[in-house]
Motif scaffolding. Sequence first.
Motif, PDB file in Angstrom:
ATOM      1  N   PRO A  17       0.799  -1.226   0.000  1.00 14.15           N
ATOM      2  CA  PRO A  17       0.000   0.000   0.000  1.00 14.15           C
ATOM      3  C   PRO A  17       0.837   1.284   0.000  1.00 14.15           C
ATOM      4  CG  PRO A  17      -0.772  -1.540   1.679  1.00 14.15           C
ATOM      5  CD  PRO A  17       0.533  -2.045   1.192  1.00 14.15           C
ATOM      6  N   ASP A  18       2.116   1.167   0.297  1.00 14.23           N
ATOM      7  CA  ASP A  18       2.989   2.341   0.292  1.00 14.23           C
ATOM      8  C   ASP A  18       3.420   2.737  -1.121  1.00 14.23           C
ATOM      9  OD1 ASP A  18       2.905   2.399   3.085  1.00 14.23           O
ATOM     10  OD2 ASP A  18       4.623   1.041   3.258  1.00 14.23           O
ATOM     11  N   VAL A  19       3.331   1.788  -2.064  1.00 17.46           N
ATOM     12  CA  VAL A  19       3.829   2.071  -3.415  1.00 17.46           C
ATOM     13  C   VAL A  19       2.730   2.014  -4.475  1.00 17.46           C
ATOM     14  CG1 VAL A  19       6.199   1.372  -2.930  1.00 17.46           C
ATOM     15  CG2 VAL A  19       4.543  -0.346  -3.676  1.00 17.46           C
ATOM     16  N   ARG A  20       1.577   1.456  -4.143  1.00 20.79           N
ATOM     17  CA  ARG A  20       0.444   1.426  -5.054  1.00 20.79           C
ATOM     18  C   ARG A  20      -0.831   1.627  -4.236  1.00 20.79           C
ATOM     19  NH1 ARG A  20       3.960   1.864  -8.027  1.00 20.79           N
ATOM     20  NH2 ARG A  20       4.410   0.846 -10.019  1.00 20.79           N
ATOM     21  N   LYS A  21      -1.800   2.332  -4.815  1.00 20.91           N
ATOM     22  CA  LYS A  21      -3.037   2.627  -4.086  1.00 20.91           C
ATOM     23  C   LYS A  21      -4.268   1.971  -4.706  1.00 20.91           C
ATOM     24  CE  LYS A  21      -1.032   5.235  -1.011  1.00 20.91           C
ATOM     25  NZ  LYS A  21      -0.866   4.765   0.388  1.00 20.91           N
ATOM     26  N   THR A  22      -4.142   1.388  -5.889  1.00 18.81           N
ATOM     27  CA  THR A  22      -5.272   0.718  -6.523  1.00 18.81           C
ATOM     28  C   THR A  22      -5.141  -0.787  -6.319  1.00 18.81           C
ATOM     29  OG1 THR A  22      -5.499   2.444  -8.206  1.00 18.81           O
ATOM     30  CG2 THR A  22      -6.500   0.306  -8.689  1.00 18.81           C
ATOM     31  N   TYR A  23      -6.089  -1.357  -5.582  1.00 24.34           N
ATOM     32  CA  TYR A  23      -6.065  -2.772  -5.185  1.00 24.34           C
ATOM     33  C   TYR A  23      -7.256  -3.440  -5.869  1.00 24.34           C
ATOM     34  CZ  TYR A  23      -4.983  -6.471  -1.696  1.00 24.34           C
ATOM     35  OH  TYR A  23      -4.602  -7.621  -1.048  1.00 24.34           O
ATOM     36  N   MET A  24      -6.975  -4.328  -6.826  1.00 24.16           N
ATOM     37  CA  MET A  24      -8.053  -4.905  -7.614  1.00 24.16           C
ATOM     38  C   MET A  24      -8.392  -6.315  -7.147  1.00 24.16           C
ATOM     39  SD  MET A  24      -7.694  -3.460 -11.463  1.00 24.16           S
ATOM     40  CE  MET A  24      -9.454  -3.832 -11.627  1.00 24.16           C
ATOM     41  N   MET A  25      -9.698  -6.606  -7.092  1.00 22.53           N
ATOM     42  CA  MET A  25     -10.233  -7.914  -6.732  1.00 22.53           C
ATOM     43  C   MET A  25     -11.679  -7.992  -7.220  1.00 22.53           C
ATOM     44  SD  MET A  25     -10.698  -7.310  -2.581  1.00 22.53           S
ATOM     45  CE  MET A  25      -8.995  -6.802  -2.312  1.00 22.53           C
ATOM     46  N   PRO A  26     -12.228  -9.181  -7.418  1.00 21.56           N
ATOM     47  CA  PRO A  26     -11.664 -10.528  -7.278  1.00 21.56           C
ATOM     48  C   PRO A  26     -10.864 -10.931  -8.518  1.00 21.56           C
ATOM     49  CG  PRO A  26     -13.947 -10.703  -7.932  1.00 21.56           C
ATOM     50  CD  PRO A  26     -13.665  -9.227  -7.782  1.00 21.56           C
ATOM     51  N   SER A  27     -10.460 -12.219  -8.530  1.00 21.06           N
ATOM     52  CA  SER A  27      -9.615 -12.687  -9.618  1.00 21.06           C
ATOM     53  C   SER A  27      -9.622 -14.212  -9.687  1.00 21.06           C
ATOM     54  CB  SER A  27      -8.185 -12.194  -9.390  1.00 21.06           C
ATOM     55  OG  SER A  27      -7.289 -12.750 -10.324  1.00 21.06           O
ATOM     56  N   TYR A  28      -9.476 -14.718 -10.898  1.00 20.79           N
ATOM     57  CA  TYR A  28      -9.280 -16.154 -11.096  1.00 20.79           C
ATOM     58  C   TYR A  28      -7.807 -16.492 -11.307  1.00 20.79           C
ATOM     59  CZ  TYR A  28     -14.215 -17.461 -11.512  1.00 20.79           C
ATOM     60  OH  TYR A  28     -15.542 -17.726 -11.253  1.00 20.79           O
ATOM     61  N   LEU A  29      -6.935 -15.484 -11.238  1.00 21.05           N
ATOM     62  CA  LEU A  29      -5.524 -15.748 -11.477  1.00 21.05           C
ATOM     63  C   LEU A  29      -4.981 -16.732 -10.451  1.00 21.05           C
ATOM     64  CD1 LEU A  29      -3.091 -15.045 -13.241  1.00 21.05           C
ATOM     65  CD2 LEU A  29      -2.558 -13.205 -11.627  1.00 21.05           C
ATOM     66  N   GLN A  30      -5.301 -16.490  -9.186  1.00 25.62           N
ATOM     67  CA  GLN A  30      -4.954 -17.421  -8.112  1.00 25.62           C
ATOM     68  C   GLN A  30      -6.160 -17.464  -7.171  1.00 25.62           C
ATOM     69  OE1 GLN A  30      -0.985 -15.421  -7.344  1.00 25.62           O
ATOM     70  NE2 GLN A  30      -0.386 -17.541  -7.056  1.00 25.62           N
ATOM     71  N   ILE A  31      -7.011 -18.443  -7.380  1.00 26.63           N
ATOM     72  CA  ILE A  31      -8.284 -18.466  -6.671  1.00 26.63           C
ATOM     73  C   ILE A  31      -8.107 -18.792  -5.190  1.00 26.63           C
ATOM     74  CG2 ILE A  31      -8.826 -20.890  -7.100  1.00 26.63           C
ATOM     75  CD1 ILE A  31     -11.719 -19.978  -7.717  1.00 26.63           C
ATOM     76  N   GLY A  32      -6.929 -19.163  -4.821  1.00 23.32           N
ATOM     77  CA  GLY A  32      -6.596 -19.437  -3.420  1.00 23.32           C
ATOM     78  C   GLY A  32      -5.162 -19.916  -3.353  1.00 23.32           C
ATOM     79  N   LEU A  33      -4.817 -20.595  -2.298  1.00 22.97           N
ATOM     80  CA  LEU A  33      -3.490 -21.199  -2.201  1.00 22.97           C
ATOM     81  C   LEU A  33      -3.536 -22.311  -1.166  1.00 22.97           C
ATOM     82  CD1 LEU A  33      -0.459 -21.056  -3.072  1.00 22.97           C
ATOM     83  CD2 LEU A  33      -0.070 -19.730  -0.992  1.00 22.97           C
ATOM     84  N   VAL A  34      -2.954 -23.442  -1.510  1.00 18.43           N
ATOM     85  CA  VAL A  34      -2.745 -24.529  -0.554  1.00 18.43           C
ATOM     86  C   VAL A  34      -1.239 -24.692  -0.398  1.00 18.43           C
ATOM     87  CG1 VAL A  34      -3.034 -26.991  -0.092  1.00 18.43           C
ATOM     88  CG2 VAL A  34      -4.905 -25.691  -1.150  1.00 18.43           C
ATOM     89  N   GLN A  35      -0.770 -24.770   0.845  1.00 17.10           N
ATOM     90  CA  GLN A  35       0.662 -24.881   1.104  1.00 17.10           C
ATOM     91  C   GLN A  35       1.088 -26.337   1.301  1.00 17.10           C
ATOM     92  OE1 GLN A  35       0.116 -21.289   4.001  1.00 17.10           O
ATOM     93  NE2 GLN A  35       2.301 -21.619   3.767  1.00 17.10           N
ATOM     94  N   ASN A  36       2.389 -26.528   1.436  1.00 16.98           N
ATOM     95  CA  ASN A  36       2.969 -27.858   1.624  1.00 16.98           C
ATOM     96  C   ASN A  36       3.793 -27.900   2.908  1.00 16.98           C
ATOM     97  OD1 ASN A  36       4.077 -27.730  -1.838  1.00 16.98           O
ATOM     98  ND2 ASN A  36       2.032 -28.128  -1.061  1.00 16.98           N
ATOM     99  N   PHE A  37       3.749 -29.043   3.571  1.00 18.28           N
ATOM    100  CA  PHE A  37       4.636 -29.324   4.697  1.00 18.28           C
ATOM    101  C   PHE A  37       5.380 -30.599   4.345  1.00 18.28           C
ATOM    102  CE2 PHE A  37       5.049 -31.239   9.137  1.00 18.28           C
ATOM    103  CZ  PHE A  37       6.139 -30.457   9.490  1.00 18.28           C
ATOM    104  N   PHE A  38       6.709 -30.525   4.333  1.00 15.04           N
ATOM    105  CA  PHE A  38       7.535 -31.658   3.951  1.00 15.04           C
ATOM    106  C   PHE A  38       8.346 -32.147   5.142  1.00 15.04           C
ATOM    107  CE2 PHE A  38       7.287 -29.036   0.025  1.00 15.04           C
ATOM    108  CZ  PHE A  38       6.563 -29.929  -0.753  1.00 15.04           C
ATOM    109  N   VAL A  39       8.377 -33.452   5.332  1.00 23.73           N
ATOM    110  CA  VAL A  39       9.156 -34.053   6.419  1.00 23.73           C
ATOM    111  C   VAL A  39      10.124 -35.065   5.825  1.00 23.73           C
ATOM    112  CG1 VAL A  39       9.071 -35.402   8.559  1.00 23.73           C
ATOM    113  CG2 VAL A  39       7.229 -33.763   8.026  1.00 23.73           C
ATOM    114  N   SER A  40      11.338 -35.053   6.297  1.00 19.31           N
ATOM    115  CA  SER A  40      12.305 -36.073   5.899  1.00 19.31           C
ATOM    116  C   SER A  40      11.766 -37.455   6.243  1.00 19.31           C
ATOM    117  CB  SER A  40      13.635 -35.834   6.618  1.00 19.31           C
ATOM    118  OG  SER A  40      14.423 -37.005   6.631  1.00 19.31           O
TER     119      SER A  40
END
Length: 369
Positions: free
Chosen positions: A232-255
């Motif tokens: 927000p310090d460098v841009r003031k126009t915040y656009m939504m919604p979007s299908y570019l990344q409809i969400g995010l699921v993360q990963n947990f990896f164990v040896s």
Amino acid sequence: MSFFSTKGRALRAVIAGAALAVGAMPALAQDSFKWTVQTAYAAGDDLHLTFVELAKKIEAMSGGRLVLEVSPGGAFVPAFDVLDAVNDGVIDAAGGDGDYWVGKHPAGSLFASAPGYGMPSIDLMGWMEYGGGKELFTSYITETLRYTNTVPFLISPAQAQPFGWFEAPINSVEDIQGLKFRTPGLPVDVMREMGAAVVTVPGSEVVPALEQGVISAAEYFGPKADMILGLPDVRKTYMMPSYLQIGLVQNFFVSKERWDELPEDLKAIVTYAVMAESADFYWRGLNENSKALKQMEEEMGVTVAETPREVMEAQLKAWTAVLDRYAAEDAFFASVLASQKEFADRAVALKARINPPLDIALETFGFGE
């Protein structure tokens, strides 16, 4: 031979020495375990903090028998190398997401932020648990990418991600032509399909890249994380919604070596703590992102602009072209898409028919005014 296989023992010794130097951890009981964990994210990022919260849950549920010492990206290895580091025994576990593994094989984004035939991340987790996605992800990590010393988990679905931060609102698909835009993973291909000039930089470099004109627009993650990053310090126009990344699921990896050392009850605790943190992460996101968005609008001069329908339709058309292209080239990629489509055909259709539209509630109660 990889850097990690040749240098892994030495680096593990450095890590162990660092732990002894700080001297913070008490001695563990004989049947207790301590894991060194690094994520691919910055220390204040929600994507990192979910693994800090996971560690708290595991320690509490195990009565202190399993302790995870979680460090941010770059603490021991470069952020994008955490998966290699786990597989090669440099660290015991790691956090990341499939968009970071696209350079190894493009199917990574299908388990992270691809549109999943209209499934947001919480629905994508349903496919993973009950539609065959978890088995396909394990195959992706251990067979396709050949990380055979890694036990993978899927964790922490996020809300849909905004389209991003712009100098001025995007009013049509034509406005995207030649736009210098930052995004990771397969969305890079999608934005290029739409005519953008995509530049991929790590999250920590997004704001400097905007300030220096390397890029003119960018997306990162969500309101809270974007605010902490300084967008927000460098841009003031915040656009939504979007299908570019409809969400995010993360990963947990164990040896796998560390995993095989655990007794069955601790394995169960890790498994169910991952599920508990996944729910908690989503709930926290609703609370924290709504507060952050309100703060940015009311105190930081941010204007939230609605993405035109024609732009979102173009996003899905571009996604379809990208996914079809990769599916034609790779049988595994095609099999993941087929599995997602079968589940989405039921799940998306159910939600569309059973969930009342949000606009009626917004109008009735005056929310968002």
